[in-house]
Design an enzyme around this catalytic site. Sequence first.
Site, PDB file in Angstrom:
ATOM      1  N   GLU A 184      -5.069  -8.608   3.869  1.00 16.51           N
ATOM      2  CA  GLU A 184      -6.309  -7.840   3.714  1.00 16.51           C
ATOM      3  C   GLU A 184      -7.393  -8.291   4.670  1.00 16.51           C
ATOM      4  OE1 GLU A 184      -4.463  -8.875   1.203  1.00 16.51           O
ATOM      5  OE2 GLU A 184      -3.897  -7.013   0.205  1.00 16.51           O
TER       6      GLU A 184
ATOM      7  N   HIS B  93      -6.648  -5.500 -11.448  1.00 16.27           N
ATOM      8  CA  HIS B  93      -6.311  -4.182 -10.875  1.00 16.27           C
ATOM      9  C   HIS B  93      -7.121  -3.054 -11.517  1.00 16.27           C
ATOM     10  CE1 HIS B  93      -2.711  -6.272  -9.364  1.00 16.27           C
ATOM     11  NE2 HIS B  93      -2.482  -5.235  -8.591  1.00 16.27           N
TER      12      HIS B  93
HETATM   13  C1  LIG Z   1      -3.720  -9.310  -2.264  1.00 24.77           C
HETATM   14  C2  LIG Z   1      -2.879  -8.202  -2.751  1.00 24.77           C
HETATM   15  N1  LIG Z   1      -2.560  -7.199  -1.920  1.00 24.77           N
HETATM   16  C3  LIG Z   1      -1.785  -6.188  -2.350  1.00 24.77           C
HETATM   17  C4  LIG Z   1      -1.310  -6.168  -3.622  1.00 24.77           C
HETATM   18  C5  LIG Z   1      -0.437  -5.024  -4.116  1.00 24.77           C
HETATM   19  N2  LIG Z   1       0.938  -5.494  -4.217  1.00 24.77           N
HETATM   20  C6  LIG Z   1       1.420  -5.952  -5.383  1.00 24.77           C
HETATM   21  S1  LIG Z   1       2.953  -6.576  -5.224  1.00 24.77           S
HETATM   22  C7  LIG Z   1       3.004  -6.195  -3.593  1.00 24.77           C
HETATM   23  C8  LIG Z   1       4.203  -6.534  -2.793  1.00 24.77           C
HETATM   24  C9  LIG Z   1       4.492  -7.974  -2.841  1.00 24.77           C
HETATM   25  O1  LIG Z   1       5.620  -8.263  -2.087  1.00 24.77           O
HETATM   26  P1  LIG Z   1       6.269  -9.684  -2.120  1.00 24.77           P
HETATM   27  O2  LIG Z   1       5.245 -10.732  -1.891  1.00 24.77           O
HETATM   28  O3  LIG Z   1       7.422  -9.657  -1.207  1.00 24.77           O
HETATM   29  O4  LIG Z   1       6.751  -9.863  -3.628  1.00 24.77           O
HETATM   30  P2  LIG Z   1       7.857  -9.000  -4.422  1.00 24.77           P
HETATM   31  O5  LIG Z   1       7.134  -7.884  -5.078  1.00 24.77           O
HETATM   32  O6  LIG Z   1       8.853  -8.537  -3.454  1.00 24.77           O
HETATM   33  O7  LIG Z   1       8.410  -9.948  -5.417  1.00 24.77           O
HETATM   34  C10 LIG Z   1       1.820  -5.591  -3.189  1.00 24.77           C
HETATM   35  C11 LIG Z   1       1.538  -5.121  -1.831  1.00 24.77           C
HETATM   36  C12 LIG Z   1      -1.690  -7.216  -4.476  1.00 24.77           C
HETATM   37  N3  LIG Z   1      -1.313  -7.239  -5.757  1.00 24.77           N
HETATM   38  N4  LIG Z   1      -2.446  -8.223  -4.020  1.00 24.77           N
END
Ligand SMILES: Cc1ncc(C[n+]2csc(CCOP(=O)(O)OP(=O)(O)O)c2C)c(N)n1
Lengths: 323, 321
Positions: free
Chosen positions: A60, A129
């Site tokens: 971000e 959220h």
């Molecule tokens: C700072 C932030 N940016 C975006 C999000 C929205 N978001 C939630 S989970 C996710 C993907 C996360 O991917 P990863 O770190 O690979 O974890 P996974 O879900 O694959 O376990 C996103 C973009 C968030 N919760 N927090």
Amino acid sequence: MREITFAEATLEAMAEEMERDPRVFVMGEDIARQGGIFGQFKGLPQKFGYDRVRDTPISETTIVGSGVGAALAGMRPVVDMHFVDFVGIAMDEIYNQMAKVRYMFGGQATVPVVLRAPDGITQSAAAQHSQSLEAWFLHVPGLKVVIPSNPADAKGLLKSAIRDDNPVLYFENKVLYRQKGPVPEDEYLTPIGQANVVKEGKDVTIVSYSITLQKCIEAAKRLEQEGINVEVIDLRTIVPMDKETIYNSVKKTKHLVIAHEAVKTGGVGAEIAAAVAEDVIEYLDGPIMRLGGKFTPIPFSPALEKIWPPSVEDIYSAVKQII
Amino acid sequence: MNSIDKELLIKMYMNMVKIRRFEEKANELFLNGEIPGFVHLYIGEEAIATGVMFNLNTDDYITSTHRGHGHTISKGAELKPMMAEIMGKKTGYCHGKGGSMHIADFKVGMLGANGVVGGGFAIATGAALAAKLRGSKQVAVCFFGDGASNRGTFHESLNMASAWRLPVIFVCENNQYASTTPYRTTTSVENIADRAIGYSIPGVVANGNDVFDVYEVAKAAVERAREGGGPTLIEAKTYRIKGHFVGDPEMYRTKEEVNEHFENDDPIKNFKSQVLRRGELTDEEMDDIDKRVADEIKEAVEYGRKSPYPEPEEIYDDLYV
Ligand SMILES: Cc1ncc(C[n+]2csc(CCOP(=O)(O)OP(=O)(O)O)c2C)c(N)n1
Ligand SMILES: [Mg+2]
């Protein structure tokens, strides 16, 4: 008039502006492949390509910061924050860079960047959220802040934001996305900085914006049945604030209630109340009432979440209390 | 493999099955409308939390993610208050304030799931700093996703943890996707473990679908941290079998891709075939564990269902001490 959803309205605004100006591009998490988690970017990469509709890393700080940089270098970026709750990760990029570059460097630069951020409570999305954080940016000179309540304004304000040479933060409520409303087919812009009197009345003024406006209209209907004639104002823009419309209304009704979903303490309502007290207090026939979210993080459990923001009943009672 | 005795094998199997069944139940209850909010399932990634956690003591710390049920169970939390929490009930670990994305059990060193991706790096680093200042020999483990490795906090935490030789282990669960985004499209390296070189710490790739591999890799990292050797970056390669969250339309990948992974590289099947081949556990022993887990899940669901929602006046509880 045809009716489309709030999300579709923002999509039309994006497509029209991207069509019109090749400098406009958009980036954010999960917007290209997925079309945005609320479908608000659907179809854009098919029309404009994956260069101009970019999926970013979960970064971000740099999404916003590089938006500022690209704007300084002649582009007109739209950056998406996924959820407004993550805006703090890019806070320095907003209040120290985006907001200050023009003034600090003596007007040499323009920063035509739009930051879009979905906000608000929905279905137990819980503390990280669900927030509404617009008030934070009211305190930062150099930013414009818009917050539409319906599809027509969503489209018109987004187009104005993209064309504005100043940085504009655009807050879009998650519940509103799916709601339909009339949107003109011909091109139009909704000016930034103009409130909208959505219902005229003579006994009390209610100022609101975004999703909470609907609760105010609901409360106004009940009050009308009891013979209380309510004027409802949709602020639409928080910075610059259309004080004139608020003052004119207060001069007429002599009573003021302000309602929003964001935490009441230190909220937009506090600024409006202070301005009214400073400039037109002599017209008031009673205390100013503010309604906002409770002074706690937003709880997960549906049993608590539903009582966190102000209700129609709360707005109704606030009016009854001062009239 | 001689560091793993039969008792530990049984515990590992039980833990993985517990996670799998808990998640399947959470999926079902969510679709039934009994669990509100967002639910991110750990199905297919069970070997990682399990392999890491059997190297930890109860007083060691972990930070978790939005996909946190598996970490929570593995660190020793009970299923009943977990289930109650994700249902939004008063008897949950967080009295219904947190939900799935914000589940925590501080009694067992589980410092919280996190709705903010990358929110755990600095907290785990701080927990490790506390352990170091106290000279307590505790360690902290930070679980995070491939997507989270692109947050600025990743860089800042790994640098500080290395510069100060903090007892923290960073465990990347590379499940190939950050919600809808294949990690290679937004990530500069093939192996996230390769980034360790920038922090002068060991970076190790583990097979995240092989609990034994994860166990051994984590064992070395935990020993190093406890002895004052500083942090390790572990990348456990796995695959996210379910959608990003329950209800994900999954428009960004094919069913075939998912099935291929699930059919051929399911960590629980991998475990079974290894222990059967080596004659370490029998089918009967594992069936018996399956039954015990099924009963425990059933009790947890009943407990959650029977529990009351919080009362309105509880909304202000726990804001301040
Ligand atoms: C700072 C932030 N940016 C975006 C999000 C929205 N978001 C939630 S989970 C996710 C993907 C996360 O991917 P990863 O770190 O690979 O974890 P996974 O879900 O694959 O376990 C996103 C973009 C968030 N919760 N927090
Ligand atoms: Mg991932």
